[in-house]
Design a protein around this motif. Sequence first.
Motif, PDB file in Angstrom:
ATOM      1  N   GLU A   1      31.217  27.364  77.111  1.00 60.30           N
ATOM      2  CA  GLU A   1      31.217  26.058  77.785  1.00 60.30           C
ATOM      3  C   GLU A   1      30.303  26.159  78.994  1.00 60.30           C
ATOM      4  O   GLU A   1      30.088  27.244  79.523  1.00 60.30           O
ATOM      5  CB  GLU A   1      32.638  25.616  78.149  1.00 60.30           C
ATOM      6  CG  GLU A   1      33.440  26.601  78.963  1.00 60.30           C
ATOM      7  CD  GLU A   1      33.247  26.470  80.462  1.00 60.30           C
ATOM      8  OE1 GLU A   1      32.451  25.632  80.927  1.00 60.30           O
ATOM      9  OE2 GLU A   1      33.903  27.226  81.188  1.00 60.30           O
ATOM     10  N   LEU A   2      29.748  25.036  79.415  1.00 56.64           N
ATOM     11  CA  LEU A   2      28.717  25.053  80.446  1.00 56.64           C
ATOM     12  C   LEU A   2      29.127  24.370  81.746  1.00 56.64           C
ATOM     13  O   LEU A   2      28.275  24.033  82.567  1.00 56.64           O
ATOM     14  CB  LEU A   2      27.427  24.425  79.902  1.00 56.64           C
ATOM     15  CG  LEU A   2      26.819  25.161  78.701  1.00 56.64           C
ATOM     16  CD1 LEU A   2      25.582  24.425  78.195  1.00 56.64           C
ATOM     17  CD2 LEU A   2      26.491  26.596  79.041  1.00 56.64           C
TER      18      LEU A   2
ATOM     19  N   ALA B   1      25.463  34.937  84.584  1.00 56.37           N
ATOM     20  CA  ALA B   1      25.367  34.949  83.122  1.00 56.37           C
ATOM     21  C   ALA B   1      26.410  35.900  82.552  1.00 56.37           C
ATOM     22  O   ALA B   1      26.668  36.968  83.098  1.00 56.37           O
ATOM     23  CB  ALA B   1      23.969  35.376  82.692  1.00 56.37           C
ATOM     24  N   GLY B   2      27.023  35.504  81.464  1.00 50.74           N
ATOM     25  CA  GLY B   2      27.997  36.353  80.793  1.00 50.74           C
ATOM     26  C   GLY B   2      29.375  36.350  81.416  1.00 50.74           C
ATOM     27  O   GLY B   2      30.147  37.281  81.194  1.00 50.74           O
TER      28      GLY B   2
ATOM     29  N   TYR C   1      34.694  34.198  76.145  1.00 53.15           N
ATOM     30  CA  TYR C   1      33.516  34.094  75.287  1.00 53.15           C
ATOM     31  C   TYR C   1      32.924  35.489  75.069  1.00 53.15           C
ATOM     32  O   TYR C   1      32.769  36.256  76.020  1.00 53.15           O
ATOM     33  CB  TYR C   1      32.446  33.159  75.872  1.00 53.15           C
ATOM     34  CG  TYR C   1      31.297  33.002  74.910  1.00 53.15           C
ATOM     35  CD1 TYR C   1      31.430  32.226  73.776  1.00 53.15           C
ATOM     36  CD2 TYR C   1      30.116  33.710  75.092  1.00 53.15           C
ATOM     37  CE1 TYR C   1      30.403  32.126  72.853  1.00 53.15           C
ATOM     38  CE2 TYR C   1      29.086  33.622  74.182  1.00 53.15           C
ATOM     39  CZ  TYR C   1      29.236  32.831  73.058  1.00 53.15           C
ATOM     40  OH  TYR C   1      28.224  32.747  72.137  1.00 53.15           O
ATOM     41  N   ALA C   2      32.586  35.786  73.826  1.00 54.62           N
ATOM     42  CA  ALA C   2      32.019  37.093  73.475  1.00 54.62           C
ATOM     43  C   ALA C   2      30.493  37.040  73.564  1.00 54.62           C
ATOM     44  O   ALA C   2      29.818  36.626  72.634  1.00 54.62           O
ATOM     45  CB  ALA C   2      32.454  37.489  72.064  1.00 54.62           C
ATOM     46  N   TYR C   3      29.967  37.445  74.702  1.00 57.51           N
ATOM     47  CA  TYR C   3      28.527  37.440  74.940  1.00 57.51           C
ATOM     48  C   TYR C   3      27.839  38.619  74.276  1.00 57.51           C
ATOM     49  O   TYR C   3      28.446  39.661  74.048  1.00 57.51           O
ATOM     50  CB  TYR C   3      28.246  37.525  76.445  1.00 57.51           C
ATOM     51  CG  TYR C   3      28.566  36.268  77.202  1.00 57.51           C
ATOM     52  CD1 TYR C   3      27.641  35.245  77.330  1.00 57.51           C
ATOM     53  CD2 TYR C   3      29.804  36.103  77.810  1.00 57.51           C
ATOM     54  CE1 TYR C   3      27.929  34.094  78.042  1.00 57.51           C
ATOM     55  CE2 TYR C   3      30.105  34.957  78.526  1.00 57.51           C
ATOM     56  CZ  TYR C   3      29.157  33.953  78.633  1.00 57.51           C
ATOM     57  OH  TYR C   3      29.460  32.830  79.338  1.00 57.51           O
ATOM     58  N   SER C   4      26.547  38.452  74.048  1.00 57.33           N
ATOM     59  CA  SER C   4      25.732  39.571  73.574  1.00 57.33           C
ATOM     60  C   SER C   4      25.566  40.568  74.720  1.00 57.33           C
ATOM     61  O   SER C   4      25.609  40.190  75.894  1.00 57.33           O
ATOM     62  CB  SER C   4      24.348  39.069  73.138  1.00 57.33           C
ATOM     63  OG  SER C   4      23.624  38.604  74.266  1.00 57.33           O
TER      64      SER C   4
END
Length: 128
Positions: free
Chosen positions: A51-52, A60-61, A66-69
Amino acid sequence: MKRLAFCAAALVIACQSTAFGQDAEAGKRIFARCSPCHAVGPNAPNKVGPELNGLFGRKAGSVPGYAYSPANLQSGITWTEEEFTAYIKDPKGVIKGTKMSFAGVKNEQEVKDLVAFLKAFDADGQPK
């Protein structure tokens, strides 16, 4: 004659500020391209992307759940207008290894409008 020239100049300035400024309502239409993967607003969920809400000023991240890279987690980015503008134009070019598969928004005005739309939401998704 001076009055006519003044009115013409004022009209040009007014049109330029609309054409080159940020328009959150237009940004809402641009965000429709993002909405399959991202959400904003009260109770916005993480989707394919995070979500933003409250994006600007956020690291960032950092959205919980949320599963970030690894690339995103290690990017060191704190989202500013400048960082976001570069990223949204070329996500894979800015964060190599990101899972975001979106090709980017190339049009400068669309990017400005999208920024205005996203800036309208605080971290809780409430309108500012």
